[in-house]
Enzyme design. Structure first.
Site, PDB file in Angstrom:
ATOM      1  N   ALA A  74       5.850  -5.169   8.711  1.00 54.94           N
ATOM      2  CA  ALA A  74       5.720  -6.112   7.596  1.00 54.94           C
ATOM      3  C   ALA A  74       4.244  -6.333   7.303  1.00 54.94           C
ATOM      4  O   ALA A  74       3.512  -6.891   8.125  1.00 54.94           O
ATOM      5  CB  ALA A  74       6.395  -7.436   7.938  1.00 54.94           C
ATOM      6  N   GLY A  75       3.771  -5.853   6.146  1.00 54.89           N
ATOM      7  CA  GLY A  75       2.377  -6.035   5.775  1.00 54.89           C
ATOM      8  C   GLY A  75       1.440  -5.214   6.633  1.00 54.89           C
ATOM      9  O   GLY A  75       1.805  -4.174   7.185  1.00 54.89           O
ATOM     10  N   LYS A 101      13.595  -1.899   9.219  1.00 54.12           N
ATOM     11  CA  LYS A 101      12.523  -2.876   9.038  1.00 54.12           C
ATOM     12  C   LYS A 101      12.964  -4.143   9.760  1.00 54.12           C
ATOM     13  O   LYS A 101      13.733  -4.942   9.211  1.00 54.12           O
ATOM     14  CB  LYS A 101      12.259  -3.151   7.558  1.00 54.12           C
ATOM     15  N   VAL A 112       0.824  -1.214   0.000  1.00 54.66           N
ATOM     16  CA  VAL A 112       0.000   0.000   0.000  1.00 54.66           C
ATOM     17  C   VAL A 112       0.855   1.260   0.000  1.00 54.66           C
ATOM     18  O   VAL A 112       0.326   2.371  -0.118  1.00 54.66           O
ATOM     19  CB  VAL A 112      -0.964   0.043   1.203  1.00 54.66           C
ATOM     20  N   THR A 139       6.810   1.490   2.212  1.00 57.35           N
ATOM     21  CA  THR A 139       8.219   1.700   1.868  1.00 57.35           C
ATOM     22  C   THR A 139       8.403   2.990   1.084  1.00 57.35           C
ATOM     23  O   THR A 139       9.406   3.699   1.262  1.00 57.35           O
ATOM     24  CB  THR A 139       8.761   0.496   1.079  1.00 57.35           C
ATOM     25  N   PHE A 140       7.438   3.327   0.231  1.00 56.83           N
ATOM     26  CA  PHE A 140       7.500   4.597  -0.486  1.00 56.83           C
ATOM     27  C   PHE A 140       7.430   5.761   0.494  1.00 56.83           C
ATOM     28  O   PHE A 140       8.215   6.711   0.416  1.00 56.83           O
ATOM     29  CB  PHE A 140       6.362   4.671  -1.507  1.00 56.83           C
ATOM     30  N   ASP A 154      13.510  -4.033   0.979  1.00 63.70           N
ATOM     31  CA  ASP A 154      13.071  -2.657   1.203  1.00 63.70           C
ATOM     32  C   ASP A 154      14.209  -1.765   1.677  1.00 63.70           C
ATOM     33  O   ASP A 154      14.307  -0.600   1.280  1.00 63.70           O
ATOM     34  CB  ASP A 154      11.924  -2.630   2.209  1.00 63.70           C
TER      35      ASP A 154
END
Length: 232
Positions: free
Chosen positions: A109-110, A37, A14, A17-18, A48
Protein backbone atom coordinates in the site's frame (compact mmCIF):
# COMPACT_ATOMS: atom_id res chain seq x y z
CA UNK A 1 8.53 -24.07 -5.57
CA UNK A 2 8.71 -20.33 -6.18
CA UNK A 3 8.20 -18.10 -3.21
CA UNK A 4 5.81 -15.21 -3.00
CA UNK A 5 7.34 -11.83 -3.80
CA UNK A 6 6.59 -8.25 -2.86
CA UNK A 7 5.86 -5.28 -5.11
CA UNK A 8 7.09 -2.05 -3.53
CA UNK A 9 6.38 1.32 -5.10
CA UNK A 10 8.36 4.55 -5.01
CA UNK A 11 5.15 6.27 -3.88
CA UNK A 12 1.39 6.32 -4.34
CA UNK A 13 -0.08 6.04 -7.84
CA UNK A 14 3.25 5.21 -9.49
CA UNK A 15 1.96 2.07 -11.24
CA UNK A 16 2.15 -0.86 -8.80
CA UNK A 17 -1.35 -2.05 -9.70
CA UNK A 18 -0.71 -1.61 -13.42
CA UNK A 19 2.47 -3.67 -13.10
CA UNK A 20 0.57 -6.29 -11.10
CA UNK A 21 -2.15 -6.51 -13.72
CA UNK A 22 0.44 -6.96 -16.48
CA UNK A 23 2.24 -9.66 -14.51
CA UNK A 24 -0.95 -11.57 -13.74
CA UNK A 25 -2.23 -11.24 -17.32
CA UNK A 26 1.01 -12.68 -18.73
CA UNK A 27 1.99 -15.22 -16.07
CA UNK A 28 -1.04 -15.90 -13.89
CA UNK A 29 -2.52 -18.79 -15.82
CA UNK A 30 0.75 -20.03 -17.29
CA UNK A 31 2.54 -20.40 -13.97
CA UNK A 32 -0.30 -20.34 -11.44
CA UNK A 33 0.43 -16.96 -9.86
CA UNK A 34 -2.13 -15.19 -7.67
CA UNK A 35 -2.55 -11.53 -6.75
CA UNK A 36 -2.88 -10.29 -3.18
CA UNK A 37 -3.07 -6.84 -1.63
CA UNK A 38 -3.21 -7.50 2.13
CA UNK A 39 -4.03 -3.90 3.06
CA UNK A 40 -6.42 -2.10 0.72
CA UNK A 41 -7.44 1.49 1.42
CA UNK A 42 -9.55 3.90 -0.60
CA UNK A 43 -12.38 1.49 -1.37
CA UNK A 44 -14.69 4.48 -1.75
CA UNK A 45 -12.68 5.44 -4.85
CA UNK A 46 -11.11 2.25 -6.20
CA UNK A 47 -10.48 -1.41 -5.45
CA UNK A 48 -7.23 -2.71 -6.87
CA UNK A 49 -8.21 -6.36 -6.62
CA UNK A 50 -11.49 -5.76 -8.42
CA UNK A 51 -9.71 -3.63 -11.04
CA UNK A 52 -7.23 -6.38 -11.90
CA UNK A 53 -9.96 -9.01 -11.91
CA UNK A 54 -12.00 -6.89 -14.31
CA UNK A 55 -9.15 -6.00 -16.65
CA UNK A 56 -7.98 -9.63 -16.92
CA UNK A 57 -11.38 -11.34 -16.54
CA UNK A 58 -9.67 -14.01 -14.41
CA UNK A 59 -11.86 -15.90 -11.96
CA UNK A 60 -11.63 -15.43 -8.20
CA UNK A 61 -9.17 -18.32 -7.74
CA UNK A 62 -6.39 -16.00 -8.93
CA UNK A 63 -7.03 -13.48 -6.16
CA UNK A 64 -6.55 -13.64 -2.41
CA UNK A 65 -8.88 -11.56 -0.27
CA UNK A 66 -7.34 -8.54 1.48
CA UNK A 67 -6.98 -8.77 5.25
CA UNK A 68 -7.96 -5.13 5.68
CA UNK A 69 -10.40 -3.35 3.35
CA UNK A 70 -10.71 0.29 4.36
CA UNK A 71 -12.91 2.88 2.68
CA UNK A 72 -10.96 6.07 3.31
CA UNK A 73 -8.29 6.96 0.69
CA UNK A 74 -5.31 7.46 2.99
CA UNK A 75 -2.35 5.64 4.50
CA UNK A 76 -3.34 2.43 6.33
CA UNK A 77 -2.81 3.89 9.81
CA UNK A 78 -5.17 6.82 9.15
CA UNK A 79 -7.73 4.88 7.11
CA UNK A 80 -7.88 2.35 9.95
CA UNK A 81 -8.26 5.13 12.51
CA UNK A 82 -11.20 6.51 10.53
CA UNK A 83 -12.76 3.05 10.74
CA UNK A 84 -12.14 2.91 14.53
CA UNK A 85 -9.63 0.10 14.23
CA UNK A 86 -5.89 -0.51 13.97
CA UNK A 87 -3.77 -2.57 11.57
CA UNK A 88 -2.17 -5.57 13.28
CA UNK A 89 1.27 -6.14 11.65
CA UNK A 90 1.58 -9.57 13.30
CA UNK A 91 -1.64 -10.68 11.62
CA UNK A 92 -0.39 -9.51 8.20
CA UNK A 93 3.00 -11.16 8.68
CA UNK A 94 1.34 -14.36 9.86
CA UNK A 95 -0.76 -14.55 6.70
CA UNK A 96 2.31 -13.85 4.57
CA UNK A 97 4.13 -16.70 6.32
CA UNK A 98 1.25 -19.03 5.41
CA UNK A 99 1.51 -18.29 1.66
CA UNK A 100 5.21 -17.53 1.27
CA UNK A 101 5.97 -20.80 -0.54
CA UNK A 102 3.14 -20.23 -3.01
CA UNK A 103 3.27 -18.24 -6.22
CA UNK A 104 1.76 -14.96 -5.05
CA UNK A 105 2.43 -11.38 -6.08
CA UNK A 106 1.92 -9.23 -2.97
CA UNK A 107 1.23 -5.57 -3.65
CA UNK A 108 2.02 -3.06 -0.92
CA UNK A 109 0.00 0.00 0.00
CA UNK A 110 1.68 3.20 -1.19
CA UNK A 111 5.42 3.70 -0.76
CA UNK A 112 7.74 1.93 1.64
CA UNK A 113 7.54 4.59 4.35
CA UNK A 114 3.74 4.53 4.46
CA UNK A 115 2.71 3.70 8.04
CA UNK A 116 0.65 0.61 8.78
CA UNK A 117 0.31 1.95 12.33
CA UNK A 118 1.65 5.09 13.95
CA UNK A 119 4.87 3.29 14.84
CA UNK A 120 5.16 0.57 12.17
CA UNK A 121 6.16 1.46 8.62
CA UNK A 122 5.64 -0.54 5.44
CA UNK A 123 9.37 -1.25 4.96
CA UNK A 124 9.39 -2.99 8.34
CA UNK A 125 6.66 -5.34 7.17
CA UNK A 126 8.61 -6.08 4.00
CA UNK A 127 11.79 -6.67 5.98
CA UNK A 128 10.14 -8.97 8.52
CA UNK A 129 8.36 -10.92 5.78
CA UNK A 130 11.79 -11.80 4.35
CA UNK A 131 10.41 -11.77 0.81
CA UNK A 132 12.16 -10.77 -2.39
CA UNK A 133 11.15 -7.35 -3.74
CA UNK A 134 10.65 -5.67 -7.10
CA UNK A 135 10.54 -1.88 -6.96
CA UNK A 136 8.05 -0.14 -9.26
CA UNK A 137 8.66 3.42 -10.39
CA UNK A 138 6.94 5.88 -12.67
CA UNK A 139 8.37 6.68 -16.09
CA UNK A 140 7.83 10.40 -15.53
CA UNK A 141 10.05 13.26 -14.37
CA UNK A 142 11.35 12.75 -10.84
CA UNK A 143 11.59 8.98 -10.98
CA UNK A 144 15.39 8.90 -10.70
CA UNK A 145 15.28 10.59 -7.32
CA UNK A 146 12.27 8.62 -6.03
CA UNK A 147 13.54 5.25 -7.23
CA UNK A 148 17.09 5.72 -5.94
CA UNK A 149 15.78 6.81 -2.54
CA UNK A 150 13.54 3.75 -2.38
CA UNK A 151 16.32 1.40 -3.41
CA UNK A 152 18.74 2.91 -0.90
CA UNK A 153 16.19 2.63 1.90
CA UNK A 154 15.52 -1.04 1.13
CA UNK A 155 19.10 -2.13 0.46
CA UNK A 156 20.48 -0.35 3.53
CA UNK A 157 18.05 -2.45 5.58
CA UNK A 158 19.30 -5.64 3.91
CA UNK A 159 15.99 -6.21 2.11
CA UNK A 160 16.56 -8.39 -0.99
CA UNK A 161 15.69 -6.32 -4.06
CA UNK A 162 15.63 -8.29 -7.31
CA UNK A 163 15.38 -5.24 -9.57
CA UNK A 164 13.21 -2.32 -10.60
CA UNK A 165 10.60 -1.81 -13.32
CA UNK A 166 9.24 1.46 -14.72
CA UNK A 167 5.69 1.96 -15.94
CA UNK A 168 3.75 4.93 -17.27
CA UNK A 169 3.62 7.28 -20.24
CA UNK A 170 6.26 6.88 -22.95
CA UNK A 171 8.61 9.85 -23.09
CA UNK A 172 12.15 10.85 -24.01
CA UNK A 173 13.38 10.22 -20.45
CA UNK A 174 12.57 6.53 -20.12
CA UNK A 175 15.75 4.96 -21.50
CA UNK A 176 18.08 7.33 -19.67
CA UNK A 177 16.05 6.95 -16.46
CA UNK A 178 16.48 3.18 -16.55
CA UNK A 179 20.19 3.39 -17.34
CA UNK A 180 21.06 5.90 -14.65
CA UNK A 181 18.96 4.20 -11.96
CA UNK A 182 20.61 0.87 -12.76
CA UNK A 183 24.06 2.48 -12.72
CA UNK A 184 23.58 4.25 -9.40
CA UNK A 185 20.98 2.08 -7.67
CA UNK A 186 22.86 -1.19 -7.40
CA UNK A 187 20.12 -3.40 -8.84
CA UNK A 188 19.20 -4.36 -12.43
CA UNK A 189 16.59 -2.69 -14.59
CA UNK A 190 13.89 -5.20 -15.48
CA UNK A 191 12.34 -3.02 -18.16
CA UNK A 192 9.55 -0.59 -18.96
CA UNK A 193 5.94 -0.87 -20.12
CA UNK A 194 3.81 2.07 -21.19
CA UNK A 195 0.11 2.56 -20.71
CA UNK A 196 -2.16 1.35 -23.55
CA UNK A 197 -3.23 4.13 -25.88
CA UNK A 198 -6.89 3.14 -25.57
CA UNK A 199 -9.23 1.16 -23.37
CA UNK A 200 -8.79 -2.58 -23.93
CA UNK A 201 -11.04 -5.58 -23.47
CA UNK A 202 -9.70 -8.35 -21.20
CA UNK A 203 -8.52 -10.43 -24.16
CA UNK A 204 -6.87 -7.36 -25.72
CA UNK A 205 -5.19 -6.48 -22.42
CA UNK A 206 -3.78 -9.99 -22.07
CA UNK A 207 -2.41 -9.74 -25.60
CA UNK A 208 -0.98 -6.31 -24.74
CA UNK A 209 0.76 -7.75 -21.67
CA UNK A 210 2.15 -10.68 -23.65
CA UNK A 211 3.64 -8.35 -26.24
CA UNK A 212 4.77 -5.41 -24.10
CA UNK A 213 5.53 -6.63 -20.58
CA UNK A 214 8.78 -8.24 -19.38
CA UNK A 215 10.00 -8.64 -22.94
CA UNK A 216 13.40 -10.04 -21.90
CA UNK A 217 11.99 -12.30 -19.16
CA UNK A 218 13.96 -10.50 -16.45
CA UNK A 219 10.99 -10.34 -14.07
CA UNK A 220 9.81 -13.93 -14.39
CA UNK A 221 13.39 -15.22 -14.46
CA UNK A 222 14.10 -13.55 -11.10
CA UNK A 223 10.81 -14.58 -9.51
CA UNK A 224 10.99 -18.26 -10.44
CA UNK A 225 13.26 -20.59 -8.50
CA UNK A 226 16.58 -21.55 -10.04
CA UNK A 227 16.18 -24.53 -12.32
CA UNK A 228 12.48 -23.95 -13.03
CA UNK A 229 11.30 -23.54 -16.60
CA UNK A 230 10.03 -20.05 -17.34
CA UNK A 231 10.45 -19.66 -21.09
CA UNK A 232 7.53 -17.47 -22.13
Amino acid sequence: MSQAFFIAGTGTDVGKTFFSSLFLAKYGKKFGFQYWKPIQTGLSETNDTAFIQKITDFDSSYFLKPIYELDYPASPHFAAKRASMEIDPKLVLGRIAEIRTKRVLIEGAGGIFVPWTEDYLSWKGIQESNLKVIVIGSSELGTINHTLLTLEALLSRFIPVMGFYLVGPKNDLVEDNMQIIQKLGGVPSFGYTGFPMQKLSPSEFIEYANLNFDIRNHVIGSVMEEGEEFDS
